[in-house]
Design a protein around this motif. Sequence first.
Motif, short mmCIF file in Angstrom:
data_model
loop_
_atom_site.label_atom_id
_atom_site.label_comp_id
_atom_site.label_asym_id
_atom_site.label_seq_id
_atom_site.Cartn_x
_atom_site.Cartn_y
_atom_site.Cartn_z
N MET A 125 0.74 -1.08 0.19
CA MET A 125 0.06 -0.10 0.34
C MET A 125 0.57 1.51 -0.16
O MET A 125 1.97 1.64 1.53
CB MET A 125 -0.63 -0.27 1.21
N ARG A 126 0.72 2.49 -0.65
CA ARG A 126 1.52 2.90 -0.95
C ARG A 126 0.87 4.55 -0.68
O ARG A 126 -0.74 4.91 -0.84
CB ARG A 126 1.50 3.76 -2.13
N LEU A 127 0.72 5.13 0.75
CA LEU A 127 0.44 5.66 1.74
C LEU A 127 0.97 7.18 1.39
O LEU A 127 2.08 7.50 1.61
CB LEU A 127 0.05 5.25 2.98
N GLU A 128 0.13 8.34 1.58
CA GLU A 128 0.57 9.53 0.86
C GLU A 128 0.19 10.11 1.90
O GLU A 128 -1.31 10.41 2.62
CB GLU A 128 0.16 10.33 -0.10
N ILE A 129 1.31 11.04 3.14
CA ILE A 129 1.01 11.25 4.42
C ILE A 129 0.16 12.54 3.87
O ILE A 129 1.20 13.65 3.67
CB ILE A 129 1.60 11.13 5.71
N LYS A 130 -1.40 13.05 4.32
CA LYS A 130 -1.69 15.07 3.50
C LYS A 130 -1.96 15.41 4.88
O LYS A 130 -1.62 16.79 4.64
CB LYS A 130 -3.03 14.15 2.86
N SER A 131 -2.10 14.59 6.33
CA SER A 131 -3.02 15.01 7.29
C SER A 131 -2.72 14.57 8.53
O SER A 131 -2.22 13.15 8.40
CB SER A 131 -4.16 15.76 6.99
N ASP A 132 -2.83 14.96 9.73
CA ASP A 132 -2.55 14.42 10.89
C ASP A 132 -3.41 13.01 10.93
O ASP A 132 -3.40 12.72 12.13
CB ASP A 132 -2.78 14.63 11.97
N GLN A 133 -4.37 12.71 10.46
CA GLN A 133 -5.11 12.04 10.27
C GLN A 133 -4.94 10.98 9.36
O GLN A 133 -5.08 9.78 10.04
CB GLN A 133 -6.90 12.44 9.36
N ASP A 134 -3.60 11.22 9.06
CA ASP A 134 -3.01 9.79 8.21
C ASP A 134 -2.10 9.33 9.25
O ASP A 134 -1.59 7.70 8.78
CB ASP A 134 -2.31 10.38 6.84
N PHE A 135 -1.89 9.89 10.26
CA PHE A 135 -1.32 9.50 12.27
C PHE A 135 -2.02 8.31 12.31
O PHE A 135 -2.71 9.00 13.24
CB PHE A 135 -0.37 9.52 12.92
N GLN A 136 -1.70 7.09 11.86
CA GLN A 136 -2.77 6.28 12.97
C GLN A 136 -2.89 4.53 12.30
O GLN A 136 -1.50 4.46 11.80
CB GLN A 136 -4.72 6.01 12.17
N LYS A 137 -3.45 3.59 13.20
CA LYS A 137 -3.18 2.38 12.80
C LYS A 137 -4.11 2.21 11.55
O LYS A 137 -5.12 2.14 11.11
CB LYS A 137 -4.02 1.20 13.99
N TYR A 138 -2.71 0.98 10.53
CA TYR A 138 -3.79 0.53 9.95
C TYR A 138 -4.00 -1.17 9.48
O TYR A 138 -2.72 -1.30 10.37
CB TYR A 138 -2.95 1.17 8.17
N ILE A 139 -4.39 -2.34 9.36
CA ILE A 139 -5.09 -3.37 9.44
C ILE A 139 -4.73 -3.89 7.50
O ILE A 139 -5.60 -3.36 6.84
CB ILE A 139 -5.58 -4.05 10.03
N CYS A 140 -4.07 -5.05 7.38
CA CYS A 140 -4.03 -5.20 6.68
C CYS A 140 -4.81 -7.01 6.42
O CYS A 140 -3.98 -7.33 7.47
CB CYS A 140 -2.67 -5.49 5.77
N LYS A 141 -5.26 -7.03 5.52
CA LYS A 141 -5.73 -8.84 5.55
C LYS A 141 -6.40 -9.60 4.52
O LYS A 141 -6.34 -8.76 3.75
CB LYS A 141 -7.17 -8.77 6.26
N ALA A 142 -5.46 -10.86 4.48
CA ALA A 142 -6.20 -11.58 2.93
C ALA A 142 -7.35 -12.36 3.10
O ALA A 142 -7.01 -13.20 4.38
CB ALA A 142 -4.77 -12.31 2.74
N LYS A 143 -7.49 -12.71 1.91
CA LYS A 143 -8.60 -13.64 1.11
C LYS A 143 -7.89 -15.06 0.73
O LYS A 143 -7.22 -14.48 -0.29
CB LYS A 143 -9.47 -12.99 1.48
N ASN A 144 -8.18 -16.35 0.23
CA ASN A 144 -7.97 -17.21 -0.23
C ASN A 144 -9.52 -18.00 0.30
O ASN A 144 -10.57 -17.59 0.81
CB ASN A 144 -6.72 -18.09 0.17
N LYS A 145 -9.14 -18.66 -0.43
CA LYS A 145 -10.66 -19.73 -0.84
C LYS A 145 -11.00 -20.71 0.51
O LYS A 145 -11.99 -21.37 0.38
CB LYS A 145 -10.65 -20.88 -2.06
#
Length: 109
Positions: free
Chosen positions: A71-91
């Motif tokens: 994930m390419r994240l552009e830090i545009k404001s203070d709101q972008d300083f937070q927790k991000y969670i990645c999940k994957a799904k398979n069959k």
Amino acid sequence: YSLLLFSFIVEPICDHNVTVTHEASIGESLNITCTVLAYPNDLTYFWTTDGQTENSLSTFTFSPTKLTNVMRLEIKSDQDFQKYICKAKNKIGLQKDGCTFVIIPKGTR
């Protein structure tokens, strides 16, 4: 001699079990790499923050491969300083515990 090969069918899990912290400044772009272990490895990835799916926001760009999603994240404001969670799904199913990434302002660690 004979060689036995075993295939394990596994729903996705993180390749690390700790929260990864990245430091950034407003105006900076980050590449956040989410890597999972799974078989089969035909995966769909989901990124969330505060329970909201981020796939539709313009500040995010996704670059998937089989077991890695960036994930390419552009830090545009203070709101972008937070927790991000990645999940994957398979069959087999959706990853139960996501890979967690925290973005903090530079110099606050």
